[in-house]
Design a protein around this motif. Structure first.
Motif, PDB file in Angstrom:
ATOM      1  N   ARG A  98      17.150 -23.399 -18.027  1.00 14.29           N
ATOM      2  CA  ARG A  98      18.127 -22.327 -17.986  1.00 14.29           C
ATOM      3  C   ARG A  98      19.223 -22.534 -19.040  1.00 14.29           C
ATOM      4  O   ARG A  98      19.653 -21.593 -19.700  1.00 14.29           O
ATOM      5  N   ALA A  99      19.651 -23.771 -19.190  1.00 13.72           N
ATOM      6  CA  ALA A  99      20.705 -24.065 -20.172  1.00 13.72           C
ATOM      7  C   ALA A  99      20.252 -23.700 -21.579  1.00 13.72           C
ATOM      8  O   ALA A  99      21.011 -23.118 -22.356  1.00 13.72           O
ATOM      9  N   LEU A 100      18.970 -23.993 -21.840  1.00 11.32           N
ATOM     10  CA  LEU A 100      18.456 -23.700 -23.181  1.00 11.32           C
ATOM     11  C   LEU A 100      18.397 -22.190 -23.400  1.00 11.32           C
ATOM     12  O   LEU A 100      18.771 -21.689 -24.463  1.00 11.32           O
ATOM     13  N   VAL A 101      17.948 -21.473 -22.364  1.00 11.52           N
ATOM     14  CA  VAL A 101      17.880 -20.016 -22.477  1.00 11.52           C
ATOM     15  C   VAL A 101      19.265 -19.465 -22.789  1.00 11.52           C
ATOM     16  O   VAL A 101      19.437 -18.614 -23.657  1.00 11.52           O
ATOM     17  N   ARG A 102      20.261 -20.016 -22.072  1.00 11.29           N
ATOM     18  CA  ARG A 102      21.608 -19.521 -22.298  1.00 11.29           C
ATOM     19  C   ARG A 102      22.078 -19.797 -23.715  1.00 11.29           C
ATOM     20  O   ARG A 102      22.635 -18.938 -24.389  1.00 11.29           O
ATOM     21  N   ARG A 103      21.774 -21.001 -24.164  1.00 13.02           N
ATOM     22  CA  ARG A 103      22.203 -21.371 -25.520  1.00 13.02           C
ATOM     23  C   ARG A 103      21.520 -20.473 -26.563  1.00 13.02           C
ATOM     24  O   ARG A 103      22.152 -19.952 -27.477  1.00 13.02           O
ATOM     25  N   GLU A 104      20.216 -20.273 -26.372  1.00 10.13           N
ATOM     26  CA  GLU A 104      19.465 -19.430 -27.299  1.00 10.13           C
ATOM     27  C   GLU A 104      19.995 -18.002 -27.295  1.00 10.13           C
ATOM     28  O   GLU A 104      20.084 -17.348 -28.323  1.00 10.13           O
ATOM     29  N   THR A 105      20.343 -17.501 -26.096  1.00  8.03           N
ATOM     30  CA  THR A 105      20.829 -16.129 -25.994  1.00  8.03           C
ATOM     31  C   THR A 105      22.159 -15.969 -26.707  1.00  8.03           C
ATOM     32  O   THR A 105      22.351 -15.029 -27.486  1.00  8.03           O
ATOM     33  N   ILE A 106      23.063 -16.930 -26.457  1.00  5.29           N
ATOM     34  CA  ILE A 106      24.367 -16.834 -27.121  1.00  5.29           C
ATOM     35  C   ILE A 106      24.197 -16.904 -28.624  1.00  5.29           C
ATOM     36  O   ILE A 106      24.712 -16.067 -29.372  1.00  5.29           O
ATOM     37  N   ALA A 107      23.403 -17.865 -29.084  1.00 10.78           N
ATOM     38  CA  ALA A 107      23.196 -18.012 -30.525  1.00 10.78           C
ATOM     39  C   ALA A 107      22.525 -16.778 -31.098  1.00 10.78           C
ATOM     40  O   ALA A 107      22.924 -16.253 -32.138  1.00 10.78           O
ATOM     41  N   GLY A 108      21.508 -16.288 -30.374  1.00 14.11           N
ATOM     42  CA  GLY A 108      20.773 -15.117 -30.843  1.00 14.11           C
ATOM     43  C   GLY A 108      21.702 -13.936 -31.067  1.00 14.11           C
ATOM     44  O   GLY A 108      21.691 -13.312 -32.130  1.00 14.11           O
ATOM     45  N   TYR A 109      22.536 -13.648 -30.070  1.00 14.99           N
ATOM     46  CA  TYR A 109      23.433 -12.499 -30.222  1.00 14.99           C
ATOM     47  C   TYR A 109      24.507 -12.748 -31.255  1.00 14.99           C
ATOM     48  O   TYR A 109      24.940 -11.822 -31.939  1.00 14.99           O
ATOM     49  N   ALA A 110      24.929 -14.010 -31.386  1.00 13.09           N
ATOM     50  CA  ALA A 110      25.930 -14.309 -32.415  1.00 13.09           C
ATOM     51  C   ALA A 110      25.379 -13.944 -33.796  1.00 13.09           C
ATOM     52  O   ALA A 110      26.085 -13.362 -34.624  1.00 13.09           O
ATOM     53  N   PHE A 111      24.093 -14.226 -34.006  1.00 14.88           N
ATOM     54  CA  PHE A 111      23.489 -13.866 -35.294  1.00 14.88           C
ATOM     55  C   PHE A 111      23.228 -12.366 -35.399  1.00 14.88           C
ATOM     56  O   PHE A 111      23.208 -11.806 -36.479  1.00 14.88           O
ATOM     57  N   MET A 112      23.001 -11.712 -34.255  1.00 12.20           N
ATOM     58  CA  MET A 112      22.669 -10.286 -34.278  1.00 12.20           C
ATOM     59  C   MET A 112      23.902  -9.399 -34.457  1.00 12.20           C
ATOM     60  O   MET A 112      23.790  -8.275 -34.944  1.00 12.20           O
ATOM     61  N   VAL A 113      25.070  -9.897 -34.010  1.00  8.53           N
ATOM     62  CA  VAL A 113      26.238  -9.018 -33.913  1.00  8.53           C
ATOM     63  C   VAL A 113      26.561  -8.222 -35.181  1.00  8.53           C
ATOM     64  O   VAL A 113      26.675  -6.999 -35.108  1.00  8.53           O
ATOM     65  N   PRO A 114      26.668  -8.852 -36.350  1.00  4.49           N
ATOM     66  CA  PRO A 114      27.064  -8.041 -37.509  1.00  4.49           C
ATOM     67  C   PRO A 114      26.100  -6.883 -37.745  1.00  4.49           C
ATOM     68  O   PRO A 114      26.522  -5.748 -37.987  1.00  4.49           O
ATOM     69  N   SER A 115      24.807  -7.170 -37.608  1.00  8.50           N
ATOM     70  CA  SER A 115      23.814  -6.133 -37.829  1.00  8.50           C
ATOM     71  C   SER A 115      23.863  -5.080 -36.724  1.00  8.50           C
ATOM     72  O   SER A 115      23.767  -3.874 -36.986  1.00  8.50           O
ATOM     73  N   LEU A 116      24.030  -5.545 -35.477  1.00 10.55           N
ATOM     74  CA  LEU A 116      24.046  -4.608 -34.354  1.00 10.55           C
ATOM     75  C   LEU A 116      25.212  -3.633 -34.445  1.00 10.55           C
ATOM     76  O   LEU A 116      25.085  -2.472 -34.057  1.00 10.55           O
ATOM     77  N   ILE A 117      26.358  -4.092 -34.946  1.00  7.85           N
ATOM     78  CA  ILE A 117      27.512  -3.194 -35.069  1.00  7.85           C
ATOM     79  C   ILE A 117      27.130  -1.979 -35.905  1.00  7.85           C
ATOM     80  O   ILE A 117      27.333  -0.831 -35.508  1.00  7.85           O
TER      81      ILE A 117
END
Lengths: 298, 302
Positions: free
Chosen positions: A9-28
């Motif tokens: 679960r911890a890894l999933v959370r870490r991956e999710t946070i990192a994933g969205y951090a990289f996605m944010v500029p593009s998603l905006i």
């Protein structure tokens, strides 16, 4: 249920946070300038919407009006003609050109590829204005060449004549749309598994058989992609119409794209234009799905 | 014997086809030739029903006319939230249009490459919740015609007070998801072990991206950069709707206006068309290799 993901679960959370951090500029940008307007487009299509006035909800009235609007139906017909004529021609022409040039010497092949791509790079406006000159009634070279070789009895007002205008548009569209398919086909043909081709040749297959039985199935995914993109491109044909004929003469070259523009930016009927946009999007989505399905079952 | 005639026949087919394709190639290149030579022809040569296949007299009249038509400051910089702005020297409007177009192309290119590289990397390599949904949304959006959203986009830009600024054209280009899709294709090829090794060495998420992923997807970024630049240069519809005053026009839009105002002054229009077409063709020829790669990569698994 199989447990498919052994991640903690911890890894999933870490991956999710990192994933969205990289996605944010593009998603905006994606959400703000693609998804939001798309949703707005669907919503506004149910409203009577124009400049400087609050939108009035009118349900499906825009859609109902569309199917009684003879200009829209004419535009739909023209769009279908453009697609039905230009998509197969583009595909066949680019397949033919690519099948001939792909095994020529490197520089020769890329020179050809380059030339066929030039009209795409030159840009719709520059290409369109020169074609307008070439088709001109008095100063155009088409009439000059036509009358001097005896093909034409008298000058033809190509773009001003209902019989010819749409044909001229399709011709120009063809020259600006074969570039990308040729690049794609050449690279697909170069990636065909050579061992299969050699095996077939050993078994005495002719060149024709080699092409249709071995290479053609292997380049099928490319063909499918080309079908989809050329269909979308032909539907979007706009600059040509706006600069050459403005939909005329007598609405003979109206396309859906041009009619949307005309309603929204000349008549300021935003809701009505958006309803057309929704219809166009549905048509393209259905067509793409059908093309995918056909290619899968083949 | 039979195989011999077969070989002969296919050679003949090949030669005939190459010749035919050569003729087609000539016809495809002809409009471009006509633009460039037309821009140097005299008014009498252009306004005669008999075309001059090669200009008998080369003149700069058309370019002079183009440059003396309108003037505009070369640049204007507005300080946000302040009334002050700095304007450059007055130059022919066509130069300003060219500068606007280059600015638009370069900014769209940089923004697209940064956002798409990061997002493509995340989609390919991060197993985050909602990844499939985001990716499906991107694929679906790609299949829809861009022009459909222009009316809502116009209203959105007006309410953001971006209408008639170059940003109204740039932002939707950056938002268009093709770049993310392309970068995902490239990022799939990053070996997982390399990222794992970096993580074991104590590299954080950002450092892994910056030192491992970025160098590996560089060819992809090159392809995307040139692709975005050329596409934004030619994105006529968006520019037509978003930009309206002489100072904000792009070169495509400028020629379109020129044509609307002087429908039959073909020399002048061809001078404008040359000005728009030649820079982008030179850029295309220089970066052709990357460009071809970008187009084909986008199609794999398309």
């Amino acid at each position: 249920m199989k447990k498919k993901n052994p991640m903690s679960r911890a890894l999933v959370r870490r991956e999710t946070i990192a994933g969205y951090a990289f996605m944010v500029p593009s998603l905006i940008f994606f959400l703000g300038f693609v998804i939001y307007p798309m949703i707005q487009c669907i919503i506004t299509s149910f409203f009577d919407s124009t400049m400087n006035r609050d939108d009035i909800f009118i349900g499906f009235a825009n859609y109902a009006e569309l199917f009684q609007d003879s200009v829209f139906l004419g535009a739909l017909k023209n769009t279908v003609i453009i697609v039905v004529v230009s998509v197969p021609l583009t595909c066949i022409f680019s397949l033919w050109v690519s099948s001939v040039i792909y095994d020529l010497k490197g520089p020769v092949c890329s020179a050809f590829r380059c030339i066929f791509y030039l009209p795409v790079v030159t840009g719709s406006v520059a290409v369109t204005v020169v074609w307008k000159w070439m088709f001109n009634n008095y100063y155009g070279i088409f009439n000059y060449v036509g009358t001097n070789t005896g093909l034409l009895k008298q000058n033809i007002n190509w773009l001003g004549d209902e019989k010819f205008a749409l044909g001229c548009i399709i011709l120009i569209l063809l020259t600006t749309s074969v570039g990308q398919p040729i690049v794609l086909y050449v690279s697909a043909l170069n990636n065909v598994d050579q061992s299969l081709v050699e095996a077939a040749q050993v078994d005495g297959a002719t060149k024709m058989q080699c092409f249709w039985k071995i290479k053609w199935p292997q380049i099928m995914p490319t063909t499918l992609y080309i079908l989809v993109i050329t269909t979308i491109n032909s539907f979007q044909c706009f600059a040509l119409i706006q600069l050459l004929t403005s939909g005329g003469p007598n609405h003979s070259t109206d396309t859906i794209m041009y009619y949307i523009y005309y309603n929204a930016f000349k008549l300021y009927r935003y809701g009505y234009g958006n309803a057309m946009g929704v219809i166009l999007a549905i048509i393209i989505a259905v067509l793409s799905a059908v093309q995918f399905k056909m290619a899968k079952t083949d | 014997m039979k195989s011999n005639t077969n070989v002969n026949r296919s050679t003949v087919y090949k030669v005939i086809s190459v010749v035919a394709i050569g003729i087609f190639a000539f016809l495809f290149a002809f409009p471009l030739y006509w633009i460039i030579t037309g821009s140097f022809k005299t008014a009498t040569a252009i306004n005669s029903p008999t075309p001059q296949w090669w200009p008998s007299e080369w003149v700069m009249d058309n370019y002079q006319k183009l440059f003396s038509r309108q003037v505009a400051p070369l640049w204007e910089i507005h300080i946000p939230f302040a009334e002050t702005s700095f304007a450059g020297p007055e130059v022919p409007a066509a130069l300003r249009w060219l500068l606007n177009t280059v600015f638009m192309g370069v900014v769209s290119m940089i923004l697209t490459c940064i956002t798409a590289a990061m997002a493509g990397y995340a989609l390919a390599k991060k197993r985050f919740i909602g990844r499939t949904i985001v990716f499906s949304a991107i694929v679906c959006a790609m299949a829809l015609p861009k022009q459909v959203i222009l009316i809502p986009l116009l209203r959105e830009m007006s309410s953001l007070q971006l209408y008639n600024t170059i940003w109204a054209v740039i932002f939707p280009i950056v938002g268009w998801p093709f770049g993310v899709f392309l970068m995902k294709q490239f990022a799939e090829g990053i070996p997982g072990e390399m990222m794992e090794a970096a993580r074991i060495d104590g590299a954080g998420e950002w450092k892994t991206f910056y030192t491992i992923a970025l160098p590996l997807i560089k060819p992809g970024i090159g392809a995307l950069a040139i692709f975005t630049f050329i596409n934004s240069w030619n994105d006529y519809f968006m520019q037509l709707i978003m930009l309206s005053s002489t100072e904000t026009l792009t070169i495509s839009l400028g020629i379109a206006k020129l044509q609307a105002e002087n429908a039959t002054d073909f020399g002048l229009i061809m001078a404008g068309a040359s000005l728009a077409a030649i820079p982008i063709i030179i850029i295309f020829l220089i970066f052709q290799k990357y460009f071809t790669k970008g187009i084909t990569m986008g199609a794999v698994k398309g």
